[in-house]
Design a protein around this motif. Structure first.
Motif, PDB file in Angstrom:
ATOM      1  N   GLY A  10       0.813  -1.211   0.000  1.00  0.00           N
ATOM      2  CA  GLY A  10       0.000   0.000   0.000  1.00  0.00           C
ATOM      3  C   GLY A  10       0.844   1.257   0.000  1.00  0.00           C
ATOM      4  O   GLY A  10       0.536   2.236  -0.693  1.00  0.00           O
ATOM      5  N   MET A  11       1.929   1.235   0.773  1.00  0.00           N
ATOM      6  CA  MET A  11       2.824   2.398   0.780  1.00  0.00           C
ATOM      7  C   MET A  11       3.489   2.569  -0.582  1.00  0.00           C
ATOM      8  O   MET A  11       3.600   3.686  -1.094  1.00  0.00           O
ATOM      9  CB  MET A  11       3.893   2.253   1.874  1.00  0.00           C
ATOM     10  CG  MET A  11       3.362   2.407   3.276  1.00  0.00           C
ATOM     11  SD  MET A  11       4.674   2.498   4.520  1.00  0.00           S
ATOM     12  CE  MET A  11       5.433   0.878   4.402  1.00  0.00           C
ATOM     13  N   THR A  59      16.485  -8.076  14.172  1.00  0.00           N
ATOM     14  CA  THR A  59      16.528  -6.887  13.319  1.00  0.00           C
ATOM     15  C   THR A  59      15.143  -6.586  12.748  1.00  0.00           C
ATOM     16  O   THR A  59      14.708  -5.427  12.734  1.00  0.00           O
ATOM     17  CB  THR A  59      17.549  -7.081  12.185  1.00  0.00           C
ATOM     18  OG1 THR A  59      18.824  -7.377  12.757  1.00  0.00           O
ATOM     19  CG2 THR A  59      17.652  -5.847  11.304  1.00  0.00           C
ATOM     20  N   MET A  60      14.450  -7.617  12.275  1.00  0.00           N
ATOM     21  CA  MET A  60      13.097  -7.418  11.748  1.00  0.00           C
ATOM     22  C   MET A  60      12.174  -6.850  12.819  1.00  0.00           C
ATOM     23  O   MET A  60      11.395  -5.932  12.545  1.00  0.00           O
ATOM     24  CB  MET A  60      12.511  -8.735  11.220  1.00  0.00           C
ATOM     25  CG  MET A  60      13.075  -9.181   9.900  1.00  0.00           C
ATOM     26  SD  MET A  60      12.183 -10.567   9.162  1.00  0.00           S
ATOM     27  CE  MET A  60      12.205 -11.789  10.454  1.00  0.00           C
ATOM     28  N   LEU A  61      12.247  -7.388  14.021  1.00  0.00           N
ATOM     29  CA  LEU A  61      11.397  -6.900  15.105  1.00  0.00           C
ATOM     30  C   LEU A  61      11.709  -5.442  15.415  1.00  0.00           C
ATOM     31  O   LEU A  61      10.800  -4.610  15.527  1.00  0.00           O
ATOM     32  CB  LEU A  61      11.558  -7.764  16.358  1.00  0.00           C
ATOM     33  CG  LEU A  61      10.793  -7.302  17.597  1.00  0.00           C
ATOM     34  CD1 LEU A  61       9.291  -7.250  17.330  1.00  0.00           C
ATOM     35  CD2 LEU A  61      11.093  -8.213  18.784  1.00  0.00           C
ATOM     36  N   ALA A  62      12.981  -5.104  15.524  1.00  0.00           N
ATOM     37  CA  ALA A  62      13.364  -3.728  15.845  1.00  0.00           C
ATOM     38  C   ALA A  62      12.900  -2.762  14.754  1.00  0.00           C
ATOM     39  O   ALA A  62      12.304  -1.716  15.054  1.00  0.00           O
ATOM     40  CB  ALA A  62      14.879  -3.632  16.029  1.00  0.00           C
ATOM     41  N   LEU A  63      13.148  -3.105  13.501  1.00  0.00           N
ATOM     42  CA  LEU A  63      12.723  -2.229  12.405  1.00  0.00           C
ATOM     43  C   LEU A  63      11.196  -2.152  12.321  1.00  0.00           C
ATOM     44  O   LEU A  63      10.638  -1.092  12.035  1.00  0.00           O
ATOM     45  CB  LEU A  63      13.313  -2.705  11.080  1.00  0.00           C
ATOM     46  CG  LEU A  63      14.824  -2.539  10.922  1.00  0.00           C
ATOM     47  CD1 LEU A  63      15.307  -3.165   9.617  1.00  0.00           C
ATOM     48  CD2 LEU A  63      15.227  -1.076  11.000  1.00  0.00           C
ATOM     49  N   GLY A  64      10.525  -3.277  12.570  1.00  0.00           N
ATOM     50  CA  GLY A  64       9.064  -3.269  12.573  1.00  0.00           C
ATOM     51  C   GLY A  64       8.505  -2.353  13.643  1.00  0.00           C
ATOM     52  O   GLY A  64       7.533  -1.621  13.405  1.00  0.00           O
ATOM     53  N   PHE A  76       4.415   5.164  11.941  1.00  0.00           N
ATOM     54  CA  PHE A  76       3.023   5.193  11.496  1.00  0.00           C
ATOM     55  C   PHE A  76       2.138   5.853  12.548  1.00  0.00           C
ATOM     56  O   PHE A  76       1.277   6.674  12.206  1.00  0.00           O
ATOM     57  CB  PHE A  76       2.494   3.796  11.172  1.00  0.00           C
ATOM     58  CG  PHE A  76       1.011   3.813  10.939  1.00  0.00           C
ATOM     59  CD1 PHE A  76       0.490   4.318   9.760  1.00  0.00           C
ATOM     60  CD2 PHE A  76       0.135   3.382  11.920  1.00  0.00           C
ATOM     61  CE1 PHE A  76      -0.881   4.385   9.561  1.00  0.00           C
ATOM     62  CE2 PHE A  76      -1.235   3.444  11.729  1.00  0.00           C
ATOM     63  CZ  PHE A  76      -1.749   3.944  10.534  1.00  0.00           C
ATOM     64  N   ALA A  77       2.326   5.503  13.817  1.00  0.00           N
ATOM     65  CA  ALA A  77       1.507   6.105  14.876  1.00  0.00           C
ATOM     66  C   ALA A  77       1.692   7.625  14.879  1.00  0.00           C
ATOM     67  O   ALA A  77       0.728   8.374  15.040  1.00  0.00           O
ATOM     68  CB  ALA A  77       1.857   5.507  16.241  1.00  0.00           C
ATOM     69  N   HIS A  78       2.924   8.077  14.684  1.00  0.00           N
ATOM     70  CA  HIS A  78       3.165   9.524  14.604  1.00  0.00           C
ATOM     71  C   HIS A  78       2.393  10.128  13.435  1.00  0.00           C
ATOM     72  O   HIS A  78       1.725  11.156  13.593  1.00  0.00           O
ATOM     73  CB  HIS A  78       4.653   9.824  14.467  1.00  0.00           C
ATOM     74  CG  HIS A  78       4.908  11.256  14.143  1.00  0.00           C
ATOM     75  ND1 HIS A  78       4.730  12.272  15.059  1.00  0.00           N
ATOM     76  CD2 HIS A  78       5.280  11.861  12.986  1.00  0.00           C
ATOM     77  CE1 HIS A  78       4.999  13.426  14.482  1.00  0.00           C
ATOM     78  NE2 HIS A  78       5.325  13.206  13.224  1.00  0.00           N
ATOM     79  N   VAL A  79       2.490   9.507  12.264  1.00  0.00           N
ATOM     80  CA  VAL A  79       1.769  10.018  11.088  1.00  0.00           C
ATOM     81  C   VAL A  79       0.278  10.099  11.387  1.00  0.00           C
ATOM     82  O   VAL A  79      -0.374  11.106  11.094  1.00  0.00           O
ATOM     83  CB  VAL A  79       2.025   9.132   9.848  1.00  0.00           C
ATOM     84  CG1 VAL A  79       0.981   9.375   8.756  1.00  0.00           C
ATOM     85  CG2 VAL A  79       3.411   9.365   9.294  1.00  0.00           C
ATOM     86  N   VAL A  89       6.135   8.431   5.193  1.00  0.00           N
ATOM     87  CA  VAL A  89       5.768   7.205   4.467  1.00  0.00           C
ATOM     88  C   VAL A  89       6.943   6.758   3.598  1.00  0.00           C
ATOM     89  O   VAL A  89       7.201   5.555   3.475  1.00  0.00           O
ATOM     90  CB  VAL A  89       4.483   7.408   3.635  1.00  0.00           C
ATOM     91  CG1 VAL A  89       4.270   6.266   2.654  1.00  0.00           C
ATOM     92  CG2 VAL A  89       3.275   7.515   4.567  1.00  0.00           C
ATOM     93  N   GLY A  90       7.666   7.703   3.004  1.00  0.00           N
ATOM     94  CA  GLY A  90       8.854   7.334   2.223  1.00  0.00           C
ATOM     95  C   GLY A  90       9.885   6.607   3.077  1.00  0.00           C
ATOM     96  O   GLY A  90      10.466   5.602   2.646  1.00  0.00           O
ATOM     97  N   ILE A  91      10.114   7.099   4.282  1.00  0.00           N
ATOM     98  CA  ILE A  91      11.034   6.432   5.213  1.00  0.00           C
ATOM     99  C   ILE A  91      10.502   5.049   5.564  1.00  0.00           C
ATOM    100  O   ILE A  91      11.243   4.057   5.547  1.00  0.00           O
ATOM    101  CB  ILE A  91      11.244   7.284   6.482  1.00  0.00           C
ATOM    102  CG1 ILE A  91      11.994   8.573   6.137  1.00  0.00           C
ATOM    103  CG2 ILE A  91      11.977   6.490   7.571  1.00  0.00           C
ATOM    104  CD1 ILE A  91      11.959   9.627   7.233  1.00  0.00           C
ATOM    105  N   ASN A  92       9.214   4.970   5.872  1.00  0.00           N
ATOM    106  CA  ASN A  92       8.628   3.682   6.239  1.00  0.00           C
ATOM    107  C   ASN A  92       8.651   2.700   5.070  1.00  0.00           C
ATOM    108  O   ASN A  92       8.821   1.500   5.270  1.00  0.00           O
ATOM    109  CB  ASN A  92       7.197   3.862   6.763  1.00  0.00           C
ATOM    110  CG  ASN A  92       7.096   3.554   8.233  1.00  0.00           C
ATOM    111  OD1 ASN A  92       8.102   3.280   8.889  1.00  0.00           O
ATOM    112  ND2 ASN A  92       5.899   3.592   8.754  1.00  0.00           N
TER     113      ASN A  92
END
Length: 155
Positions: A22-23, A89-94, A101-104, A135-138
């Motif tokens: 979606g992003m 790493t996946m957990l930390a980045l997630g 997203f919560a900030h957005v 969103v670009g960063i995410n």
């Protein structure tokens, strides 16, 4: 054991595909198409309604990702100590992605809704720009997480 891993893994992958896909669609297809075809006064309302629908899906995807990820780590592998560094790493980045997203959602998207309600297009455009950057960063983080998920076990 096979079913206990298959169910959460499939749900986990589907949630990641919906969120990151979606992003990618919004950033790489919808945004350029809107700029080329819609007048500036129409864009904020379309962004508001599009993001409102998509963000509902993202909330669900985040819940599914957390639940299924923890299910696999603790229910299948026996805890974080039994997983590879790529899982950590996946957990930390997630978690970083979820925080972004919560900030957005609670800051620029809320302000976008207010700006559209009072038809203040300059402020709405500013908020859309804020959302686009985050969103670009995410999106980059999401593509990185998918790459780590695919290749991580082979390192």
């Amino acid at each position: 054991m096979v079913l206990s891993m298959a169910v959460p893994l499939v749900l986990h992958i589907l949630a990641a595909v919906i969120w990151v896909g979606g992003m990618f669609f919004a950033y790489m297809a919808l945004r350029p198409a809107m700029g080329a075809t819609l007048d500036p006064e129409s864009r904020p309302r379309l962004w508001l309604h599009t993001l409102d629908r998509f963000f509902r899906w993202v909330w669900g995807c985040m819940a599914v990702l957390l639940i299924t990820g923890l299910w696999m780590v603790f229910g299948v592998y026996g805890g974080m100590g039994s997983t590879g560094a790529y899982v950590h790493t996946m957990l930390a980045l997630g978690l970083v992605m979820m925080a972004l997203f919560a900030h957005v959602y609670f800051a620029p998207f809320r302000r976008l809704r207010q700006a559209v309600t009072v038809r203040h297009n300059a402020d709405a455009a500013f908020q859309i720009g804020q959302i686009r950057r985050i969103v670009g960063i995410n999106l980059i983080l999401g593509l990185l997480v998918i790459s780590i998920a695919a290749a991580g076990p082979y390192f």
